[in-house]
Design a protein around this motif. Structure first.
Motif, PDB file in Angstrom:
ATOM      1  N   UNK A 114       0.478  -4.875  -4.323  1.00 18.55           N
ATOM      2  CA  UNK A 114      -0.955  -4.806  -4.060  1.00 18.55           C
ATOM      3  C   UNK A 114      -1.200  -3.838  -2.899  1.00 18.55           C
ATOM      4  N   UNK A 115      -1.888  -2.756  -3.204  1.00 17.74           N
ATOM      5  CA  UNK A 115      -2.103  -1.714  -2.198  1.00 17.74           C
ATOM      6  C   UNK A 115      -3.444  -1.868  -1.490  1.00 17.74           C
ATOM      7  N   UNK A 116      -4.305  -2.695  -2.012  1.00 14.82           N
ATOM      8  CA  UNK A 116      -5.668  -2.745  -1.457  1.00 14.82           C
ATOM      9  C   UNK A 116      -5.636  -3.377  -0.069  1.00 14.82           C
ATOM     10  N   UNK A 117      -6.062  -2.612   0.920  1.00 16.10           N
ATOM     11  CA  UNK A 117      -6.032  -3.076   2.303  1.00 16.10           C
ATOM     12  C   UNK A 117      -7.390  -3.703   2.644  1.00 16.10           C
ATOM     13  N   UNK A 118      -7.453  -5.014   2.482  1.00 20.37           N
ATOM     14  CA  UNK A 118      -8.736  -5.700   2.696  1.00 20.37           C
ATOM     15  C   UNK A 118      -9.190  -5.571   4.150  1.00 20.37           C
ATOM     16  N   UNK A 119      -8.232  -5.610   5.084  1.00 20.63           N
ATOM     17  CA  UNK A 119      -8.585  -5.502   6.497  1.00 20.63           C
ATOM     18  C   UNK A 119      -9.416  -4.262   6.779  1.00 20.63           C
ATOM     19  N   UNK A 120      -9.024  -3.171   6.128  1.00 17.51           N
ATOM     20  CA  UNK A 120      -9.730  -1.925   6.426  1.00 17.51           C
ATOM     21  C   UNK A 120     -11.164  -1.959   5.966  1.00 17.51           C
ATOM     22  N   UNK A 121     -11.429  -2.747   4.912  1.00 21.97           N
ATOM     23  CA  UNK A 121     -12.814  -2.874   4.473  1.00 21.97           C
ATOM     24  C   UNK A 121     -13.519  -3.961   5.276  1.00 21.97           C
ATOM     25  N   UNK A 122     -12.776  -4.575   6.214  1.00 22.13           N
ATOM     26  CA  UNK A 122     -13.367  -5.618   7.057  1.00 22.13           C
ATOM     27  C   UNK A 122     -13.597  -6.914   6.313  1.00 22.13           C
ATOM     28  N   UNK A 123     -12.804  -7.189   5.282  1.00 21.28           N
ATOM     29  CA  UNK A 123     -12.987  -8.433   4.527  1.00 21.28           C
ATOM     30  C   UNK A 123     -11.657  -9.166   4.451  1.00 21.28           C
ATOM     31  N   UNK A 172      -9.577   8.654 -14.843  1.00 19.12           N
ATOM     32  CA  UNK A 172     -10.053   7.576 -15.714  1.00 19.12           C
ATOM     33  C   UNK A 172      -9.572   6.222 -15.211  1.00 19.12           C
ATOM     34  N   UNK A 173     -10.524   5.367 -14.905  1.00 23.14           N
ATOM     35  CA  UNK A 173     -10.174   4.033 -14.418  1.00 23.14           C
ATOM     36  C   UNK A 173     -11.436   3.174 -14.425  1.00 23.14           C
ATOM     37  N   UNK A 174     -11.360   1.963 -13.866  1.00 22.18           N
ATOM     38  CA  UNK A 174     -12.567   1.141 -13.808  1.00 22.18           C
ATOM     39  C   UNK A 174     -13.341   1.496 -12.540  1.00 22.18           C
ATOM     40  N   UNK A 175     -14.597   1.089 -12.484  1.00 19.91           N
ATOM     41  CA  UNK A 175     -15.408   1.374 -11.296  1.00 19.91           C
ATOM     42  C   UNK A 175     -14.765   0.735 -10.070  1.00 19.91           C
ATOM     43  N   UNK A 176     -14.261  -0.495 -10.249  1.00 20.85           N
ATOM     44  CA  UNK A 176     -13.645  -1.196  -9.123  1.00 20.85           C
ATOM     45  C   UNK A 176     -12.450  -0.396  -8.581  1.00 20.85           C
ATOM     46  N   UNK A 177     -11.606   0.089  -9.489  1.00 20.93           N
ATOM     47  CA  UNK A 177     -10.447   0.858  -9.035  1.00 20.93           C
ATOM     48  C   UNK A 177     -10.851   2.169  -8.390  1.00 20.93           C
ATOM     49  N   UNK A 178     -11.896   2.790  -8.926  1.00 19.83           N
ATOM     50  CA  UNK A 178     -12.364   4.041  -8.331  1.00 19.83           C
ATOM     51  C   UNK A 178     -12.829   3.789  -6.905  1.00 19.83           C
ATOM     52  N   UNK A 189     -10.499 -11.024   1.590  1.00 19.60           N
ATOM     53  CA  UNK A 189      -9.821 -11.125   0.297  1.00 19.60           C
ATOM     54  C   UNK A 189     -10.683 -10.574  -0.818  1.00 19.60           C
ATOM     55  N   UNK A 190     -10.225 -10.703  -2.059  1.00 16.70           N
ATOM     56  CA  UNK A 190     -10.918 -10.097  -3.204  1.00 16.70           C
ATOM     57  C   UNK A 190     -12.383 -10.495  -3.317  1.00 16.70           C
ATOM     58  N   UNK A 191     -12.704 -11.790  -3.111  1.00 17.50           N
ATOM     59  CA  UNK A 191     -14.098 -12.172  -3.352  1.00 17.50           C
ATOM     60  C   UNK A 191     -15.012 -11.577  -2.288  1.00 17.50           C
ATOM     61  N   UNK A 192     -14.531 -11.544  -1.046  1.00 15.29           N
ATOM     62  CA  UNK A 192     -15.340 -10.919   0.008  1.00 15.29           C
ATOM     63  C   UNK A 192     -15.485  -9.422  -0.239  1.00 15.29           C
TER      64      UNK A 192
END
Lengths: 155, 909
Positions: free
Chosen positions: B509-518, B460-466, B520-523
């Protein structure tokens, strides 16, 4: 804004319902949804599963049949005409597409309400039969005429 | 892990245990003195012993060497003390007593705190270690593991150990010491009685463990039965739908009742035996008393032993049962927790646990794979011995787009599992990037390879977190902590170290933006959006945003924008051709698309007392109706509605389909209304029963003119309702917590959805697809105003529910695929996923994914797809064809479609 009474009057004008008890007709009017379609809007599509029939209150409905990928307009229906009853009577997909030509005002009657009404008022069943029989004879006449034409063309 | 709990405790708390022992020993003198002092206060200054003559003085703090007299013959004086008179001596002794009691209490506080803390630390360590093992289990083991059993073992079963750990070493030493002292003292007084006592204690020590054997067995059984209960409860809840659809709720009831029954009998026998053992213990101890009285008395009477000795022996004996009983209780507890510990260890034991090295965090960015899969002579056999794959050899290069096809159970499905490292090969070699796949740490395969199958579980979480879950491999940015927060965190971290838990900060903050090729959050949101467009989920997410509610406190700017949108939409109604069927809420006009209740309140009820069905009994509303001369009119209206309804439906059977159109009354209530109408007749409202009045008054509030079409709302009535609307507004807005969210052009209604806020009106039901068209128009408007991104963002906050159940199966499958793409893998493996989608959508999504994989600039993404429909394989560059576990063809699908008969057959099924 039309009231229930207006709709009852309207239903009574339709030959199919003319013999039905006014109380029952009021119930049918109560249970039906008034649906207005704008110009060009599809009422239902050929091949869809039918769950309701429509009575034209005002305006014109274009009956379109798709033959070999081409849409051909085969008939125009107007005030007091009944549309889509075949699909709800025999559980088969819609045999034609109906589109509104200009603003089309209808009364939508759900399948279960219509069938319930026939059970309650056998007179309606007979009316439906009569209507269908008339159409069949008309279609048969048209068919034999068409055959005749085809024969004279080929010979 | 240590096979034995005591050893485990010793290994992880040696220093603390010794320290505590020292403290306990240090606390002894104060403890004994605090017991001794009252006697001296009473005997000395109070009763006057030693103060016979007025000149007598007491010696305060007189100290002797604490050695029994029998060693040195006479007491040795260390300090003769201060001489004090009777009253000062009393005060001095009493104050000393107070001091001792306080010191004693402080010792106790310290010891208990220390013990508790030690226990909790070891408990935390134990729980974490067990969980760590779960994460290192080989995957096939989970086919036989019930999740709720694991939960109950880690959560409940280890709990009593925490309490025991603090006592594990100190308590037996302490009690043993006490018992030994008592025993020695008895020996010194009289050897024979000493031996008698020893014999009894030895008998106890021999007998009690024998009696307990059955107790241990029962303890084990109880633990297993309780765990089974937890496991079954979890299973039943997970499969609750099947219990209902198959009428098996009673089967489940019987099942649980059976387990509860077994538990009952185990527990009953357990405590019966426990008390039995206690009884025998007490009897043996009391038998000693019998010996002392009978034998000791006899010896004293016959003169073999003097009375003083006997009294001393009996006094010493008095102190003996408590420590012995304490020891026996301790032993009982030890046995219980040891059994539990061993039982749990057995459950968590596995000789094929994954090497912890494979799960370490990466020290830097994980480079892309430079080589693909190299597989030779692969064979896989399942646990029953069935051959799943035989002798498959294949090389899959970086960037290849490959489909694996075959009939169900042909091996295609298992091949994908092997590539994803979900299924272990039985023999043969599987190399990735030039290394055997099993030797690679999970941070290589887990980040460079994506795997999606048909399973759709989400916590159970938000779509973004999933979605971002796949980018959370290790903390990327530390938290920004203020001084106090920093101190708190350091304290937490130190404790984490003491319990040997993992030291990664969960709240960083665990979200690794580099791995998604972006960057920061808005990208990231933009990237997510483009992926969701490809998997055809973007519109659904925007739909969640449009139907979701907003808190103006959090989204102030957006709410302001939506109010502007509301005004623009209203201005545009005629341009859109909606003016005939969309009726905005206007403070000064009656909305015929809305019910009487909505028109009256001019808002949505926040408090249930203002819901339409409760308005008739709401005193505030009631008084306003009377004030505005509306009560009679509404009552007449209610009567009219009731009469019409009775007239229309009165003689229909309750199951008649026409009843589904009746939205303001239940079919069962009809006879009641019929009777009420007869009772009321032409009486005015003031002359009828309260019950009849309430019954009738329920009806007018839910009457909607345009829907019910009874033509009951005259212009005059509408005008009066509008007047009442003003009074209600005036009264309700004075209340501290307004019970109604009013329809206001200038403010955002937090109780209504985004769509309803923009619309702020009602759509007529009699226009075909009217509300659909209105929704489309609002979406177009929001798009035009550049608000789509915000709406999409709100949609990403949608809570997907437990197991993701607030999403449809289709949405969950798409979400799974989306996040596999988000991590920008070198290989995307899709194994019969998307099986809930129709084939046209499947095909579209696959085409999008293949296109996306090709267009990753300088970053080729290989796609390995096991399609549900083999025809889909024609979209790929290469096909592996499996049949009966064997790889029978490998080549271009178009060529194979011309020459490979089995492939042709597969496509033509």
């Amino acid at each position: 804004m039309s009231t229930l009474e207006d709709e009852v009057t309207l239903l009574r004008r339709i030959p199919l319902f003319s013999a039905i008890d006014p109380g029952k007709l009021k119930l049918l009017a109560f249970a039906s949804d008034r649906q207005v379609f704008h110009d060009g809007q599809t009422v239902f599509k050929q091949g869809d599963v039918g769950d309701a029939a429509y009575v034209v209150v005002s305006g014109i409905a274009d009956v379109i049949v798709s033959i070999g990928g081409n849409d051909v307009s085969v008939a125009k229906l107007s005030e007091n005409d009944f549309i889509g009853e075949i699909a709800i009577l025999c559980d088969m997909p819609r045999t034609a597409t109906i589109k509104a030509e200009g603003e089309l005002d209808t009364l939508k009657i759900k399948k279960e309400h219509f069938l319930g009404l026939i059970e309650d008022a056998p007179q309606l069943g007979i009316e439906v039969m009569r209507e269908l029989a008339l159409r069949l004879s008309k279609t048969t006449a048209e068919l034999s005429e068409a055959r005749q034409q085809l024969k004279s063309q080929s010979s | 892990m240590e096979p034995n709990l005591l050893k485990y405790v010793w290994r992880h708390s040696r220093k603390e245990q010794i320290w505590m022992l020292i403290i306990i020993l240090l606390s002894m003198p104060t403890y004994f003195l605090s017991l001794e002092l009252p006697k001296r206060i009473v005997n000395g200054p109070i009763q006057g012993l030693g103060f016979e003559s007025p000149d007598d003085v007491g010696h305060f703090l007189q100290t002797y060497l604490p050695v029994p007299d029998w060693i040195l013959g006479e007491p040795i004086l260390l300090f003769s003390g201060f001489e004090l008179e009777r009253i000062p001596f009393l005060l001095a002794l009493s104050l000393t007593f107070l001091g001792l009691v306080a010191a004693n209490g402080l010792f106790k506080l310290y010891i208990n705190t220390f013990k508790g803390r030690m226990g909790e630390r070891i408990l935390r360590r134990l729980r974490f270690q067990l969980f760590d093992r779960v994460l290192r289990y080989p995957l096939p083991r989970f086919r036989r593991t019930k999740s709720s059993e694991v939960a109950t073992m880690i959560k409940d079963e280890v709990e009593p150990m925490g309490e025991f750990i603090g006592d594990a070493y100190t308590l037996p030493l302490f009690l043993g010491g006490q018992a030994l002292t008592g025993l020695t003292f008895i020996f010194l007084q009289n050897t024979m009685l000493g031996f008698a006592t020893l014999v009894i204690v030895v008998i106890q020590a021999w007998l009690v463990p024998r009696l307990r054997r059955r107790l241990i067995q029962l303890g084990k059984q109880r633990q297993i039965a309780s765990r089974e209960l937890a496991g079954r409860l979890g299973e039943i809840v997970d499969g609750i739908q099947d219990a209902h659809t198959n009428d098996t709720t009673n089967y489940e009831r019987a099942n649980i009742s059976d387990i509860l029954g077994r538990l009952y009998f185990i527990r009953f026998e357990l405590f019966q035996r426990k008390f039995g053992v206690k009884f025998i213990n007490n009897l043996l101890i009391q038998f000693l008393a019998f010996l002392f009285y009978a034998v000791g008395g006899y010896l004293a009477i016959t003169g073999t032993m003097d009375i003083g000795q006997l009294v001393a022996v009996i006094a010493a004996y008095k102190d003996l049962p408590d420590p012995i009983r304490g020891l026996i209780d301790y032993d009982q507890r030890r046995l219980t927790v040891e059994v539990r510990y061993e039982q749990i260890l057995e459950q968590f034991a596995a000789d094929d646990l994954q090497d912890p090295e494979t799960q370490i965090t990466a020290t830097g960015p994980v480079p892309q794979l430079s080589k693909g899969f190299d597989i030779s002579n692969l064979a896989v056999t399942d646990e029953t011995g069935t051959k799943l794959i035989e002798k498959a050899s294949v090389t899959i290069n970086i960037g290849e787009q490959l489909a694996i096809v075959g009939a169900v159970n042909s091996g295609s499905h298992h091949m994908a599992e092997v590539l994803a490292r979900v299924l272990k090969p039985t023999s043969g070699r599987v190399y990735v990037n030039g290394t055997p796949i099993d030797d690679l740490p999970e941070y290589v395969t887990g980040r460079r390879i994506s795997y999606v199958d048909g399973g759709t579980f989400f916590p159970q979480t938000s779509i973004l977190n999933a979605l971002t879950y796949v980018l959370k491999n290790q903390p990327i940015v530390d938290r920004d902590l203020t001084g106090a927060e920093e101190a708190l965190y350091m304290n937490q971290l130190a404790e984490t170290r003491r319990a040997a838990n993992i030291e990664l900060d969960f709240n960083a903050n665990w979200v690794d933006y580099d791995r998604a090729g972006v960057k920061g959050p808005s990208e990231l949101i933009e990237e997510i959006r483009s992926i969701l467009v490809d998997v055809q989920l973007e519109e659904d997410i925007r739909g969640f945003g449009l139907r979701g509610t907003l808190d103006p406190a959090e989204y102030g700017d957006l709410c302001d924008q939506l109010i502007i949108a509301r005004k623009r939409f209203k201005a545009r109604l005629s341009e859109l051709g909606f003016e005939d069927f969309v009726e905005p809420f206007e403070p000064n006009s009656y909305n015929i698309q809305a019910s009487v209740a909505e028109n009256l309140l001019f808002g949505t009820a926040l408090d249930s007392a203002y819901k339409p069905e409760n308005l008739a009994s709401n005193p505030i509303v009631q008084s306003i109706l009377v004030e505005n001369d509306l009560e009679d009119a509404l009552f007449e209206m209610g009567k009219e509605v009731a009469a019409t309804t009775v007239d229309l439906f009165g003689d229909l059977a309750p199951d008649n389909p026409f009843f589904d159109q009746l939205n303001y009354m239940d079919a069962e209530d009809l006879p009641e209304y019929k009777a009420a109408l007869t009772r009321i007749g032409n009486l005015s409202i003031s002359k009828i029963d309260k019950e009849d009045r309430l019954l009738i008054m329920k009806l007018p509030f839910s009457y909607t003119e345009n829907k019910n079409r009874l033509g009951l709302l005259t212009d005059d009535l509408r005008a009066r309702i509008l007047e009442a609307r003003k009074s209600i507004r005036l009264i309700l807005s004075k209340l501290k917590v307004p019970p109604v969210a009013f329809f206001e052009t200038e403010s955002y209604n937090p109780a209504a959805s985004v769509l309803d806020n923009v619309l702020l009106g009602r759509v007529a039901t009699n226009v075909a697809e009217g509300s659909g068209r209105v929704d489309e128009a609002i979406k177009a408007l929001l798009d035009e105003m550049g608000l789509t991104d915000d709406i999409f963002h709100i949609g990403l906050d949608f809570n997907i529910g437990t197991g993701g159940k607030r999403l449809s199966e289709i949405q969950r499958q798409k979400l799974h695929l989306a996040r596999a793409l988000l991590k920008k893998p070198d290989f995307l493996i899709v194994n019969r996923a998307l099986n809930s989608l129709d084939s046209r959508s499947q095909r579209n999504i696959i085409e999008n994914v293949l296109k996306r994989a090709r267009n990753t600039d300088g970053h080729p993404c290989g796609v390995i797809w096991v399609p549900i429909n083999p025809k889909i394989s024609l979209l790929f560059d290469r096909v592996l064809l499996f049949s009966d576990g064997e790889l029978i063809a490998d080549g271009n699908p178009d060529d194979m479609n011309k020459s490979q008969p089995q492939f042709q057959e597969l496509l033509n099924v």
